[in-house]
Design a protein around this motif. Sequence first.
Motif, PDB file in Angstrom:
ATOM      1  N   SER A 134      -6.568   1.938  11.455  1.00  0.00           N
ATOM      2  CA  SER A 134      -7.892   1.786  10.863  1.00  0.00           C
ATOM      3  C   SER A 134      -8.350   0.322  10.890  1.00  0.00           C
ATOM      4  N   TYR A 154       0.836  -1.198   0.000  1.00  0.00           N
ATOM      5  CA  TYR A 154       0.000   0.000   0.000  1.00  0.00           C
ATOM      6  C   TYR A 154       0.868   1.245   0.000  1.00  0.00           C
ATOM      7  N   GLY A 214       0.357   5.261   1.546  1.00  0.00           N
ATOM      8  CA  GLY A 214      -0.459   6.226   2.254  1.00  0.00           C
ATOM      9  C   GLY A 214       0.183   7.599   2.203  1.00  0.00           C
ATOM     10  N   PHE A 237      -5.168   6.819   0.607  1.00  0.00           N
ATOM     11  CA  PHE A 237      -4.677   5.459   0.887  1.00  0.00           C
ATOM     12  C   PHE A 237      -4.949   4.586  -0.326  1.00  0.00           C
ATOM     13  N   THR A 238      -3.919   3.902  -0.828  1.00  0.00           N
ATOM     14  CA  THR A 238      -4.074   3.037  -1.990  1.00  0.00           C
ATOM     15  C   THR A 238      -3.469   1.676  -1.686  1.00  0.00           C
ATOM     16  N   GLU A 239      -4.268   0.619  -1.810  1.00  0.00           N
ATOM     17  CA  GLU A 239      -3.783  -0.747  -1.630  1.00  0.00           C
ATOM     18  C   GLU A 239      -3.420  -1.351  -2.984  1.00  0.00           C
ATOM     19  N   HIS A 287     -10.793  -0.989   9.251  1.00  0.00           N
ATOM     20  CA  HIS A 287     -11.236  -1.474   7.939  1.00  0.00           C
ATOM     21  C   HIS A 287     -10.129  -1.446   6.879  1.00  0.00           C
ATOM     22  N   ASP A 288      -8.917  -1.076   7.278  1.00  0.00           N
ATOM     23  CA  ASP A 288      -7.780  -1.084   6.345  1.00  0.00           C
ATOM     24  C   ASP A 288      -6.621  -1.884   6.920  1.00  0.00           C
ATOM     25  N   ASN A 289      -6.934  -3.091   7.411  1.00  0.00           N
ATOM     26  CA  ASN A 289      -5.915  -4.003   7.941  1.00  0.00           C
ATOM     27  C   ASN A 289      -5.067  -3.372   9.036  1.00  0.00           C
ATOM     28  N   GLN A 312      -3.826  -0.423   9.372  1.00  0.00           N
ATOM     29  CA  GLN A 312      -2.751   0.468   8.958  1.00  0.00           C
ATOM     30  C   GLN A 312      -2.982   1.840   9.594  1.00  0.00           C
TER      31      GLN A 312
END
Length: 232
Positions: free
Chosen positions: A202, A23, A25, A228-230, A204-206, A208
């Motif tokens: 977070s 990811y 961020g 944030f980009t996965e 809902h974002d593993n 991170q």
Amino acid sequence: MNKVIILIISFLISSNILALTPYQGSYDLYADTKMGNLNIGTAVLTLKINNNQFEFNTEAKTESLWKALYDYSRLETSIGNEIDGEIINTYFSVIEKIKDDVKKNYEINIITDKNYAISSNGEEFEIKPGLLVDQLSVYLALSNNIQKNPDLREFTYQVVDQDGVKYLNFLVEGSETIVINENEIETVKVFCEDLKLTLNLSIHDNLQPVKIHKINGKTEFTMVLKEFTENF
């Protein structure tokens, strides 16, 4: 820890395989100054994955508009492997500057099978049995370990830096809803007294980091996620 948060994390674990996900961020960087809390720059966290190996980088710097007030930059690189869901570090480096004054500039190579780490200044540090991380990869370790153990309130790691290896405690203080760009984000709040570090991870974002608060000497910094980009 809030039971609802434990249930949410447990659900996420049951629906996702515990593994590092690449990811990037992007964060706004704030600093407490004599003029108040100001948005003085940007920071970027980038996690790259190649099979089981990770490379985690962060770059924080003030924008040109604010350099006359506070000219700051910090580059960090953490390299290692994820083995059976654990973060195993092999390398860490830091370059930190205030104006043209280099405050920190060092590298650490970690030889886990021989239980020692060696700094670029030639010093060697003994590693005790247990998990070893650095001040950057600890974000990854916390993400993995909180998901695997959502009912635990305290996580202890060996953390290496230029001064050696120390045992540091990270306390899960509970759940906290924070608002970023008018969006409510459910987070787990974690605090480390020794590092003067507070993390909002977070759900809902593993897990991170979406907000990072750090006290460096006399200056307080806050990084707030803006993008944030996965799997980038």
